[in-house]
Design an enzyme around this catalytic site. Structure first.
Site, PDB file in Angstrom:
ATOM      1  N   GLY A 279     -18.405 -36.726  -4.835  1.00  0.00           N
ATOM      2  CA  GLY A 279     -18.372 -37.176  -6.231  1.00  0.00           C
ATOM      3  C   GLY A 279     -18.025 -36.061  -7.194  1.00  0.00           C
ATOM      4  O   GLY A 279     -18.552 -35.983  -8.298  1.00  0.00           O
TER       5      GLY A 279
ATOM      6  N   ALA B 231     -12.330 -34.819  -7.568  1.00  0.00           N
ATOM      7  CA  ALA B 231     -11.461 -35.573  -6.661  1.00  0.00           C
ATOM      8  C   ALA B 231     -12.049 -36.946  -6.361  1.00  0.00           C
ATOM      9  O   ALA B 231     -11.344 -37.962  -6.386  1.00  0.00           O
ATOM     10  CB  ALA B 231     -11.244 -34.795  -5.369  1.00  0.00           C
TER      11      ALA B 231
ATOM     12  N   SER C 291     -23.869 -36.404  -3.363  1.00  0.00           N
ATOM     13  CA  SER C 291     -25.206 -35.853  -3.246  1.00  0.00           C
ATOM     14  C   SER C 291     -25.459 -34.842  -4.354  1.00  0.00           C
ATOM     15  O   SER C 291     -24.772 -33.829  -4.440  1.00  0.00           O
ATOM     16  CB  SER C 291     -25.345 -35.180  -1.879  1.00  0.00           C
ATOM     17  OG  SER C 291     -26.363 -34.223  -1.933  1.00  0.00           O
TER      18      SER C 291
ATOM     19  N   ALA D  93      -8.755 -26.528 -16.462  1.00  0.00           N
ATOM     20  CA  ALA D  93      -7.456 -26.512 -17.119  1.00  0.00           C
ATOM     21  C   ALA D  93      -6.502 -27.426 -16.355  1.00  0.00           C
ATOM     22  O   ALA D  93      -6.579 -27.533 -15.138  1.00  0.00           O
ATOM     23  CB  ALA D  93      -6.901 -25.093 -17.162  1.00  0.00           C
TER      24      ALA D  93
ATOM     25  N   LYS E 127      -4.057 -27.945 -24.499  1.00  0.00           N
ATOM     26  CA  LYS E 127      -3.474 -26.767 -23.860  1.00  0.00           C
ATOM     27  C   LYS E 127      -1.951 -26.845 -23.988  1.00  0.00           C
ATOM     28  O   LYS E 127      -1.341 -27.812 -23.560  1.00  0.00           O
ATOM     29  CB  LYS E 127      -3.884 -26.736 -22.382  1.00  0.00           C
ATOM     30  CG  LYS E 127      -3.205 -25.642 -21.577  1.00  0.00           C
ATOM     31  CD  LYS E 127      -3.654 -25.656 -20.118  1.00  0.00           C
ATOM     32  CE  LYS E 127      -2.812 -24.699 -19.276  1.00  0.00           C
ATOM     33  NZ  LYS E 127      -3.081 -24.836 -17.832  1.00  0.00           N
TER      34      LYS E 127
ATOM     35  N   PRO F  87       4.972 -21.492 -21.418  1.00  0.00           N
ATOM     36  CA  PRO F  87       4.736 -22.717 -22.184  1.00  0.00           C
ATOM     37  C   PRO F  87       5.019 -23.970 -21.365  1.00  0.00           C
ATOM     38  O   PRO F  87       5.820 -23.938 -20.432  1.00  0.00           O
ATOM     39  CB  PRO F  87       5.769 -22.606 -23.305  1.00  0.00           C
ATOM     40  CG  PRO F  87       6.922 -21.886 -22.660  1.00  0.00           C
ATOM     41  CD  PRO F  87       6.337 -20.968 -21.609  1.00  0.00           C
TER      42      PRO F  87
ATOM     43  N   VAL G 260     -24.463 -37.139   3.476  1.00  0.00           N
ATOM     44  CA  VAL G 260     -23.899 -37.639   4.726  1.00  0.00           C
ATOM     45  C   VAL G 260     -24.276 -36.662   5.839  1.00  0.00           C
ATOM     46  O   VAL G 260     -23.999 -35.465   5.737  1.00  0.00           O
ATOM     47  CB  VAL G 260     -22.365 -37.770   4.631  1.00  0.00           C
ATOM     48  CG1 VAL G 260     -21.764 -38.068   5.996  1.00  0.00           C
ATOM     49  CG2 VAL G 260     -21.993 -38.850   3.628  1.00  0.00           C
TER      50      VAL G 260
ATOM     51  N   LEU H 102     -10.295 -30.396  -2.930  1.00  0.00           N
ATOM     52  CA  LEU H 102     -10.444 -29.120  -2.231  1.00  0.00           C
ATOM     53  C   LEU H 102     -10.481 -29.290  -0.720  1.00  0.00           C
ATOM     54  O   LEU H 102     -10.141 -28.374   0.017  1.00  0.00           O
ATOM     55  CB  LEU H 102     -11.709 -28.415  -2.731  1.00  0.00           C
ATOM     56  CG  LEU H 102     -11.659 -28.041  -4.222  1.00  0.00           C
ATOM     57  CD1 LEU H 102     -13.018 -27.548  -4.702  1.00  0.00           C
ATOM     58  CD2 LEU H 102     -10.587 -26.985  -4.482  1.00  0.00           C
TER      59      LEU H 102
ATOM     60  N   THR I 205      -3.060 -26.218 -10.902  1.00  0.00           N
ATOM     61  CA  THR I 205      -2.341 -27.253 -10.167  1.00  0.00           C
ATOM     62  C   THR I 205      -3.228 -28.133  -9.289  1.00  0.00           C
ATOM     63  O   THR I 205      -2.755 -29.124  -8.741  1.00  0.00           O
ATOM     64  CB  THR I 205      -1.270 -26.599  -9.278  1.00  0.00           C
ATOM     65  OG1 THR I 205      -1.849 -25.460  -8.647  1.00  0.00           O
ATOM     66  CG2 THR I 205      -0.088 -26.173 -10.092  1.00  0.00           C
TER      67      THR I 205
END
Ligand code: FAD
Lengths: 513, 383
Positions: A12, A15, A39, A50, A78, A96, A185, A333, A344
């Protein structure tokens, strides 16, 4: 046709809730149940503040009102990133969003700029960026066609509080019927025959079964790595940073409409202004710097008072060898991490989600779609990876072993070719699906001392005085436009000022895992 | 850049249109005479009289500021809304325009596929305005409000179009030399072309654009090449009666690439390689389409990209686009469907629309297109 009826999202963080909100959008009419398990005990990374302009598409897809979103997440706008001390200590430049200047006679603007530079003109590339000029003037407004062709070129993204963003998306997703389960889990059950994930079992014994599992468990990658055994492609020889120390501080100035990224002895430090506080973090390589020293260096560079103890994070730059395997898709991740330099990661989550929706499978989970998904996302990762490496490779710094390493390291052949073309005469050909375009590549290359040596001889079609006049006209036009913009402060006050009552919450605020 | 390094003399070798097109293109790019364009015209004549120009040709016409009237009067231009390709199983129309509309995150063909599989929708072509116009021999230059996006190219008289380009190139300083009796390419020890030797003249050159067809190069006893070597750049020679439109397209694309990489006398290897990389990518995408049309889906293909396109489409009607595509998504769609593939599944997102709404929606698109085509036919008759 056997359709997918149950999607289970494990995790949670940003992502997990981005996926939940997006899938809920179409699932709730298609009769698909979505469950998200998270959890509190484990917590989220709590960083990731960002973004890049593509996020507006994601919000629009969800039907999110932008002002409400800005308020709810203590966000600021931004316009780009200021890089300090990258090419050499004491230098700075602005990367930019949007574009530089105006093309002339079908030839890229930067070709003319390069020629004028060779003739001794002093104006920097960023003097031709509406975004850069506005950023340094502290200005912001949204692009609107009725503001004219120049002001309509503003491109923007957000800085926001990652924890508040997850909470905001959670409310959105729950309202669309996503069911949230709190728990850890403990085990992942696989089908003995085909090796698909059947169900996950929580520490308290509850079992959650599903047809499609989304692994959003962060660096742990509980499903993709631990359960399904998909390995990790390590890119730390190209991107050697592997740790961060992060903390929020009190704001000491009016929030700026841009991120600051300052190169340091063994990495770089970010400064991200939000409405209620400032986010900071030092991303560094543990091969070149001890965590204790990193924290001291980090603290020494802060302006405002700390709002909690600094938090230490570890990671390995790289990507999961497969992003979709059997009935599991890794997002966030757990799919990979290439360090936060160009913000990114959240974009890659979004890109994964939209490709998964476009390739949404049925229960037969055909490998055709998986292969296509894996191919497209691998492209995304590789294009971004090369652009990130450029920031380290294009340097003249030789003041620390870290900079010696990155300056002299070998880079991928794909990047080598791009650098050569850019260096020789500013040539750049973008792949169709590539995220960063010639504006970005030129900004970083020029800003870090890798400016083109030559230029496209086609620019000789305009006389020097003609070019000089055109460039001056552009600067005047851009400066006039910026002068007409409101300050970001005034813009936020008018449209999307956050409730100060929320100030106590925050991401990298010292809560430990 | 040092002045001495600039390319000042380009020699084009070729015949008719294939030579006059680059001559006109470069003459337009160097309006001030900075670079002399000489055209060495070899013997032989074209046999085809009609040429298809894909929609991208309009950018080239803009560069030349070519008046629409000249196109119509001299080149006998007619609008074209698609390519009529010859395929193993019969003709297939590759339309210059969208199929229906994408809706709520799913592409139009997904909606169509659901109805089609239930026997409740006609052929996909009925939902494409460009295809409808092409079949009816009617034309529109603009997408009418509320209709699927439409584009157009031209059907041109080869001789007339060549005359136009020739007049333009000559009017802008290009000079032609007759080499029907042969010519000789003289290179230095490094393989760079220095002069083109003709019966009556020696043309010095900084760069050569070899625009001869592959067949002509072979006939001259030389080895054809697709790319750029040294200071000699071969124009692509995609020319195929079964898949019209590629000759003009690839000439203009090659010249666009060349201008973006316009060299000086240093002729950097990295720039040439980039040109060649892009050129080979274009060749591969063209060859994928040709293979598909010639052999259909059961044909063996060496190309991963084509194999992927076929399998991804067969499975769920999606088009797996590559970098640097030549053909648009609707064209691929037409080709894949035309080769007899019906996707095994459709996108689940489509189920969000009730069947009733779906059929009503499809009918309204078909209806709208039908009426627009009728109007366009009428208008054509009136004119
Ligand atoms: C130093 C740093 C700076 C960054 N800066 C940026 C940035 O500026 N811009 C950007 O776009 N991205 C940035 N990122 C990346 C960004 O933080 C992540 O992409 C984003 O937060 C997504 O994280 P996640 O949801 O995948 O993982 P996490 O936030 O770690 O969430 C993991 C979730 O899984 C749950 N979980 C784990 N194990 C279990 C279990 N066994 N049972 C139940 N639940 C479990 C956790 O409770 C948690 O909810 C940064 C990352 C780092 C490390």
């Amino acid at each position: 046709m056997k359709t997918i009826k149950e999607i289970v999202i494990v995790g949670g963080g940003t992502a997990g809730w981005m996926s939940a909100a997006a899938f809920a959008k179409f699932a709730h009419k298609a009769d698909i149940a979505i469950t998200l398990i998270e959890s509190e005990q484990i917590g989220t990374v709590g960083v990731g503040e960002a973004t890049i302009p593509q996020i507006a598409k994601f919000n629009a897809m969800l039907g999110i009102d932008e002002d409400a979103f800005v308020k709810a997440t203590q966000a600021t706008f931004k316009l780009g990133i200021e890089f300090a001390d990258w090419g050499q200590i004491g230098e700075r430049y602005f990367h930019p969003f949007g574009v530089h200047g105006f093309d002339l006679e079908g030839i890229d603007f930067h070709q003319y700029w390069t020629k004028m530079k060779a003739l001794g003109e002093e104006h920097a590339l960023q003097d031709y960026s509406l975004n850069a000029l506005a950023a340094y003037a502290g200005k912001f407004m949204r692009p609107k066609p009725e503001h004219g062709a120049v002001l309509n070129r503003i491109a923007y993204a957000f800085h926001f509080d990652a924890t508040l963003y997850a909470a905001f998306l959670r409310a959105h997703a729950e309202a669309k019927g996503v069911q949230r389960i709190e728990g850890v889990v403990a085990t992942v059950g696989l089908d003995a025959e085909n090796g698909f994930i059947d169900a996950v079992t929580l520490a308290d014994g509850r079992t959650v079964s599903g047809d499609l599992f989304i692994d959003c468990t962060g660096f742990r990658s509980l499903l993709m790595s631990d359960a399904l055994g998909i390995g990790y492609e390590d890119w730390s020889h190209y991107l050697p940073v592997d740790r961060a120390v992060a903390a929020a501080t009190e704001s000491t100035e009016t929030p700026l409409p841009y991120t600051r990224a300052t190169a340091r002895g063994a990495g770089w430090q970010w400064k991200i202004p939000l409405q209620h506080r400032t986010g900071n973090g030092y991303v560094y390589s543990s091969r070149f710097l001890e965590p204790e020293q990193a924290e001291l260096d980090f603290r020494a560079a802060l302006n405002g008072a700390l709002l909690g103890e600094p938090k230490h994070l570890r990671f390995v730059t790289g990507r999961r060898q497969k992003f979709w395997h059997k009935n599991c898709v890794a997002l966030g991740l757990s799919a990979g991490f290439m360090e936060p330099l160009e913000s990114t990661s959240i974009h890659l989550i979004q890109s994964g989600i939209s490709k998964l929706i476009a390739l949404f499978p049925d229960k037969t989970l055909p490998t055709v779609e998986q292969d296509e998904y894996n191919r497209l996302l691998t492209d995304d990762y590789l294009h971004i990876r090369d652009f990130l490496i450029l920031h380290y490779k294009a340097t003249r710094r030789d003041d620390t072993p870290f900079w010696d390493y990155v300056r002299t390291m070998e880079v991928p052949e794909t990047l080598q070719r791009k650098m050569e073309l850019l260096r020789a005469s500013g040539r750049f050909f973008k792949y169709d699906a590539e995220l960063f375009d010639v504006t970005s590549w030129m900004a970083v290359a020029v800003g870090q001392g890798l400016a083109p040596i030559g230029f496209n001889p086609m620019v000789e079609g305009l006389s020097d005085s003609n070019i000089r006049q055109s460039l001056e006209n552009m600067r005047n036009l851009l400066n006039k436009s910026v002068a007409a913009m409101p300050s970001q402060e005034a813009f936020i006050a008018r449209f999307c000022k956050a409730d100060p009552a929320q100030v106590k919450t925050g991401g990298a605020d010292g809560r430990t895992n | 850049m040092e002045a001495g390094k600039a390319i000042r003399r380009v020699v084009i070798i070729g015949q008719g249109l294939r030579g006059w097109l680059p001559a006109a293109y470069l003459a337009a790019r160097f309006p001030d005479g900075r670079c002399q364009i000489n055209f060495v015209e070899t013997g032989g004549a074209r046999t085809d009289d009609v040429l298809l120009a894909r929609p991208s040709i309009r950018r080239f016409h803009q560069l030349l500021q070519m008046p629409e009237r000249a196109l119509v009067e001299t080149a006998k231009a007619q609008l074209s809304h698609g390519v009529r390709a010859r395929a193993a199983g019969g003709a297939i129309l590759l339309p210059f325009g969208q199929y229906g509309y994408d809706h709520a995150g799913a592409e139009f063909q997904q909606y169509w596929c659901r109805a089609f599989k239930m026997g409740k929708a006609g052929g996909l072509g009925r939902y494409n305005l460009a295809a409808g116009l092409a079949e009816a021999g009617a034309f529109l230059t603009q997408t009418p409000k509320g209709q699927p996006a439409l584009d157009f190219g031209y059907q041109l008289s080869a001789a007339g179009y060549c005359a136009l380009l020739q007049a333009y190139a000559r009017g802008h300083g290009a000079v032609s030399f007759d080499a029907a009796d042969g010519f000789e390419v003289r290179t230095d020890e490094g393989g760079f072309v220095k002069t083109i030797h003709l019966a009556g003249a020696d043309l010095e050159c900084d760069m050569v654009i070899d625009a001869r067809t592959e067949a002509d190069v072979l006939a001259a006893g030389e080895t054809p090449d697709l790319g750029w070597q040294g200071n000699r750049l071969y124009m692509p020679s995609h020319c195929d009666a079964d898949l019209p439109g590629l000759e003009l397209y690839s000439l203009v694309e090659a010249l666009d690439r060349l201008i973006a990489l316009w060299p000086d006398k240093d002729f950097l290897a990295c720039e040439r390689e980039e040109y060649n990389r892009l050129t080979y990518a274009e060749r591969d995408r063209v060859s994928d389409m040709k293979t598909l049309l010639e052999h259909g889906v059961i044909g063996v293909t060496q190309s991963d990209a084509l194999a992927r396109k076929i399998s991804v489409f067969s499975n769920r009607g999606r088009i797996a686009a590559e970098d640097h595509e030549v053909f648009t998504k609707p064209e691929w769609l037409a080709a894949l469907i035309g080769c007899g593939i019906v996707p095994a599944h459709y996108d689940r997102l489509v189920d969000r629309m009730s069947l009733e709404d779906l059929l009503r929606w499809l009918a309204s698109i078909e209806d709208g297109i039908g009426r627009t085509v009728e109007q366009a036919k009428l208008a054509a008759r009136v004119v």
